[in-house]
Design a protein around this motif. Sequence first.
Motif, PDB file in Angstrom:
ATOM      1  N   ILE A   1      -4.154  -3.475  12.256  1.00  0.00           N
ATOM      2  CA  ILE A   1      -4.984  -4.068  11.284  1.00  0.00           C
ATOM      3  C   ILE A   1      -4.466  -5.093  10.544  1.00  0.00           C
ATOM      4  O   ILE A   1      -5.056  -6.016  10.263  1.00  0.00           O
ATOM      5  CB  ILE A   1      -5.379  -2.843  10.121  1.00  0.00           C
ATOM      6  N   GLY A   2      -2.958  -5.083  10.377  1.00  0.00           N
ATOM      7  CA  GLY A   2      -2.210  -6.113   9.794  1.00  0.00           C
ATOM      8  C   GLY A   2      -1.013  -5.807   8.957  1.00  0.00           C
ATOM      9  O   GLY A   2      -0.547  -6.521   8.230  1.00  0.00           O
ATOM     10  N   PHE A   3      -1.029  -4.555   8.610  1.00  0.00           N
ATOM     11  CA  PHE A   3       0.018  -4.089   7.731  1.00  0.00           C
ATOM     12  C   PHE A   3       1.161  -3.906   8.663  1.00  0.00           C
ATOM     13  O   PHE A   3       1.242  -3.347   9.848  1.00  0.00           O
ATOM     14  CB  PHE A   3      -0.353  -2.588   7.134  1.00  0.00           C
TER      15      PHE A   3
ATOM     16  N   THR B   1     -10.723  -2.487   5.675  1.00  0.00           N
ATOM     17  CA  THR B   1     -11.634  -2.985   4.523  1.00  0.00           C
ATOM     18  C   THR B   1     -10.676  -3.266   3.145  1.00  0.00           C
ATOM     19  O   THR B   1     -11.003  -4.234   2.524  1.00  0.00           O
ATOM     20  CB  THR B   1     -12.725  -2.102   4.256  1.00  0.00           C
ATOM     21  N   LEU B   2      -9.818  -2.378   3.037  1.00  0.00           N
ATOM     22  CA  LEU B   2      -8.958  -2.648   1.929  1.00  0.00           C
ATOM     23  C   LEU B   2      -7.968  -3.908   2.038  1.00  0.00           C
ATOM     24  O   LEU B   2      -8.102  -4.741   1.015  1.00  0.00           O
ATOM     25  CB  LEU B   2      -7.855  -1.460   1.918  1.00  0.00           C
ATOM     26  N   LEU B   3      -7.639  -4.253   3.195  1.00  0.00           N
ATOM     27  CA  LEU B   3      -6.668  -5.514   3.484  1.00  0.00           C
ATOM     28  C   LEU B   3      -7.676  -6.547   3.126  1.00  0.00           C
ATOM     29  O   LEU B   3      -7.493  -7.575   2.569  1.00  0.00           O
ATOM     30  CB  LEU B   3      -6.224  -5.473   4.595  1.00  0.00           C
ATOM     31  N   ASP B   4      -9.060  -6.505   3.945  1.00  0.00           N
ATOM     32  CA  ASP B   4      -9.970  -7.774   3.888  1.00  0.00           C
ATOM     33  C   ASP B   4     -10.295  -7.943   2.431  1.00  0.00           C
ATOM     34  O   ASP B   4     -10.402  -8.985   1.654  1.00  0.00           O
ATOM     35  CB  ASP B   4     -11.054  -7.575   4.527  1.00  0.00           C
TER      36      ASP B   4
ATOM     37  N   ALA C   1       0.807  -1.090  -0.132  1.00  0.00           N
ATOM     38  CA  ALA C   1      -0.124  -0.182  -0.055  1.00  0.00           C
ATOM     39  C   ALA C   1       0.692   1.378  -0.056  1.00  0.00           C
ATOM     40  O   ALA C   1       1.660   1.615   0.899  1.00  0.00           O
ATOM     41  CB  ALA C   1      -0.948  -0.076   1.230  1.00  0.00           C
ATOM     42  N   ASP C   2       0.794   1.864  -0.972  1.00  0.00           N
ATOM     43  CA  ASP C   2       1.300   3.006  -1.089  1.00  0.00           C
ATOM     44  C   ASP C   2       0.474   4.540  -0.577  1.00  0.00           C
ATOM     45  O   ASP C   2      -0.208   4.880  -1.124  1.00  0.00           O
ATOM     46  CB  ASP C   2       1.598   3.619  -2.506  1.00  0.00           C
ATOM     47  N   SER C   3       0.563   4.427   0.681  1.00  0.00           N
ATOM     48  CA  SER C   3       0.008   5.352   1.777  1.00  0.00           C
ATOM     49  C   SER C   3      -0.146   6.743   1.393  1.00  0.00           C
ATOM     50  O   SER C   3      -1.148   7.275   1.351  1.00  0.00           O
ATOM     51  CB  SER C   3       0.402   5.162   3.106  1.00  0.00           C
ATOM     52  N   GLN C   4       0.942   7.307   1.011  1.00  0.00           N
ATOM     53  CA  GLN C   4       1.102   8.589   0.424  1.00  0.00           C
ATOM     54  C   GLN C   4      -0.066   8.918  -0.996  1.00  0.00           C
ATOM     55  O   GLN C   4      -0.632   9.915  -0.821  1.00  0.00           O
ATOM     56  CB  GLN C   4       2.469   9.234  -0.128  1.00  0.00           C
ATOM     57  N   ASN C   5      -0.013   7.799  -1.600  1.00  0.00           N
ATOM     58  CA  ASN C   5      -0.651   8.262  -3.229  1.00  0.00           C
ATOM     59  C   ASN C   5      -2.252   7.853  -2.681  1.00  0.00           C
ATOM     60  O   ASN C   5      -3.043   8.675  -3.292  1.00  0.00           O
ATOM     61  CB  ASN C   5      -0.129   7.071  -3.928  1.00  0.00           C
TER      62      ASN C   5
END
Length: 165
Positions: free
Chosen positions: A71-73, A35-38, A14-18
């Motif tokens: 969350i798991g990241f 939700t994104l990860l799931d 996940a490119d968090s800045q983008n």
Amino acid sequence: MPPLHEGQRVAVLADSQNLYHSSHSLYSRNIDYETLLDTVVADRELVRAIAYVIRADSPNEEEFFEAIEEIGFEPKIKDIKTFADGSKKADWDVGISLDAVTLGDHVDVVALCSGDGDFSRLCSHLRHQGVRVEVFSFGNSAADELLDAADSFVDMSEEKERFLL
């Protein structure tokens, strides 16, 4: 390319800045990383989830780093650099690319959560190596060359209430 199926080994990058800039410029809202990860993992096997973040001494950013970890990241944190002229720079493009290539030997799928066109060559390389590349981003801010280079694209704008807080 292998079809989407249960049991695929997935790496989520996940490119968090983008994601942050896209979600804020389009909707003035934050990403729902859980939700994104799931959604990305679905019924597949998560090998690794990494969120690439920038430390910019913003309010609540440490809480954010802790939250994505819960969350798991795995958060990978880089400090923002301020130059003599006052300009600032921080990006994870090289780090994300190196991790994707390294993880590509251990997974069936690399899920890239970014709309950055700089990753189009990375997608082509991974696909050539037999790795399925899935892109998750907002269609209005995702580069066409990235979408063309990926095996699949999930436009988070189509389900913004699901992907945004």
